[in-house]
Scaffold this motif. Structure first.
Motif, PDB file in Angstrom:
ATOM      1  N   UNK A  48       0.822  -1.206   0.000  1.00 50.13           N
ATOM      2  CA  UNK A  48       0.000   0.000   0.000  1.00 50.13           C
ATOM      3  C   UNK A  48       0.860   1.261   0.000  1.00 50.13           C
ATOM      4  N   UNK A  49       2.136   1.113   0.282  1.00 51.82           N
ATOM      5  CA  UNK A  49       3.047   2.251   0.291  1.00 51.82           C
ATOM      6  C   UNK A  49       3.994   2.181  -0.906  1.00 51.82           C
ATOM      7  N   UNK A  50       4.270   3.335  -1.490  1.00 52.29           N
ATOM      8  CA  UNK A  50       5.199   3.406  -2.618  1.00 52.29           C
ATOM      9  C   UNK A  50       6.624   3.674  -2.159  1.00 52.29           C
ATOM     10  N   UNK A  51       6.763   4.254  -0.980  1.00 51.49           N
ATOM     11  CA  UNK A  51       8.104   4.478  -0.439  1.00 51.49           C
ATOM     12  C   UNK A  51       8.017   4.750   1.055  1.00 51.49           C
ATOM     13  N   UNK A  52       9.163   4.583   1.718  1.00 51.83           N
ATOM     14  CA  UNK A  52       9.280   4.913   3.144  1.00 51.83           C
ATOM     15  C   UNK A  52      10.524   5.778   3.325  1.00 51.83           C
ATOM     16  N   UNK A  53      10.349   6.836   4.063  1.00 48.78           N
ATOM     17  CA  UNK A  53      11.463   7.754   4.321  1.00 48.78           C
ATOM     18  C   UNK A  53      11.780   7.752   5.811  1.00 48.78           C
ATOM     19  N   UNK A  54      13.015   7.371   6.145  1.00 44.78           N
ATOM     20  CA  UNK A  54      13.470   7.335   7.533  1.00 44.78           C
ATOM     21  C   UNK A  54      14.229   8.635   7.821  1.00 44.78           C
ATOM     22  N   UNK A  55      13.741   9.359   8.807  1.00 43.30           N
ATOM     23  CA  UNK A  55      14.376  10.607   9.210  1.00 43.30           C
ATOM     24  C   UNK A  55      15.183  10.342  10.482  1.00 43.30           C
ATOM     25  N   UNK A  56      16.480  10.099  10.287  1.00 38.79           N
ATOM     26  CA  UNK A  56      17.349   9.660  11.381  1.00 38.79           C
ATOM     27  C   UNK A  56      17.906  10.858  12.158  1.00 38.79           C
ATOM     28  N   UNK A  57      18.693  10.543  13.170  1.00 37.66           N
ATOM     29  CA  UNK A  57      19.348  11.589  13.964  1.00 37.66           C
ATOM     30  C   UNK A  57      20.259  12.415  13.049  1.00 37.66           C
ATOM     31  N   UNK A  58      20.283  13.714  13.225  1.00 33.06           N
ATOM     32  CA  UNK A  58      21.076  14.569  12.320  1.00 33.06           C
ATOM     33  C   UNK A  58      22.584  14.292  12.354  1.00 33.06           C
ATOM     34  N   UNK A  59      23.072  13.526  13.320  1.00 33.19           N
ATOM     35  CA  UNK A  59      24.495  13.206  13.380  1.00 33.19           C
ATOM     36  C   UNK A  59      24.914  12.195  12.313  1.00 33.19           C
TER      37      UNK A  59
END
Length: 225
Positions: A48-59
């Motif tokens: 059902x999803x076309x993509x997943x974006x992981x927003x990690x720690x800025x380090x």
């Protein structure tokens, strides 16, 4: 129209043989995967999803990581725990859902369940969602198709309507759209994308009086009988 599904986030982590970046904290390799659960709680590919974006720690050197294929596997190395957001996208306009996820090293593996709502899913997305369970309006569709235990006697034919509707002239087509707009109820699936000039409706979810009114227009136009 709203469809709810449960999404499972699976996290695995283990120590790796690399020098510690921070004294007292061993280096870890961790992996996150995303699944959708069916009505029996079984893991299924989250198509059902076309993509997943992981927003990690800025380090991290690359703190924003995007994956386009289920299970949207994200693997990284590090020593610290942190909270991230995972954005999952459908093909629908505005189809972005953000999930808060706590990356921690308390267990080798742990799972989190999140409920996601799909608002006014397209016909294509509806078919994908049906792989993991029926939709709220499917029972009414069965009755109108004649699949239900109590088959209704109808004065119109949905299959013929679906074929004939694309043959209507512009004036009659506008009448049909107006009839649907005025007569739809909470069980009617309608998707009206004005920006793209698109209007779609699941004919099986229309109230019977609306279907009959559309049928009469098609009969008058000589498209059905």
């Amino acid at each position: 129209m709203m469809v709810e599904r449960k999404i499972k986030i699976v996290t695995e982590q283990h120590n790796i043989d690399k020098p510690a970046a921070m004294e007292g904290f061993p280096m870890k390799e961790w992996t996150i995967e995303i699944y959708i659960l069916d009505q029996d709680g079984k893991e299924c590919p989250a198509r059902c999803f076309t993509k997943a974006q992981y927003n990690l720690h800025p380090s991290f050197d690359n703190p924003v990581q995007v994956f386009h294929q289920p299970p949207f596997k994200c693997t990284n190395e590090g020593w610290g725990e942190f909270e991230m957001t995972i954005d999952v996208f459908t093909t629908e306009k505005g189809g972005k859902h953000s999930i808060n996820h706590d990356l921690n090293f308390l267990k080798p593996q742990y799972e989190n369940i999140h409920v996601i709502q799909f608002k006014n899913p397209s016909q294509a997305l509806q078919q994908i969602l049906r792989e993991t369970g029926p939709l709220p309006w499917d029972e009414e569709r069965k009755l109108k198709k004649g699949d239900g235990a109590k088959k209704k006697k109808l004065t119109f034919d949905i299959e013929k309507m679906a074929t004939a509707i694309c043959k209507l002239g512009e004036e009659d087509l506008l009448k049909v759209v107006q009839i649907i707009h005025d007569g739809k109820d909470e069980g009617t699936y309608v998707l009206n994308n004005m920006d793209a000039g698109e209007f779609s409706v699941d004919l099986y979810t229309l109230p019977d009086p609306v279907s009959k009114a559309i049928w009469d227009i098609m009969v008058k136009a000589g498209l059905v009988s």
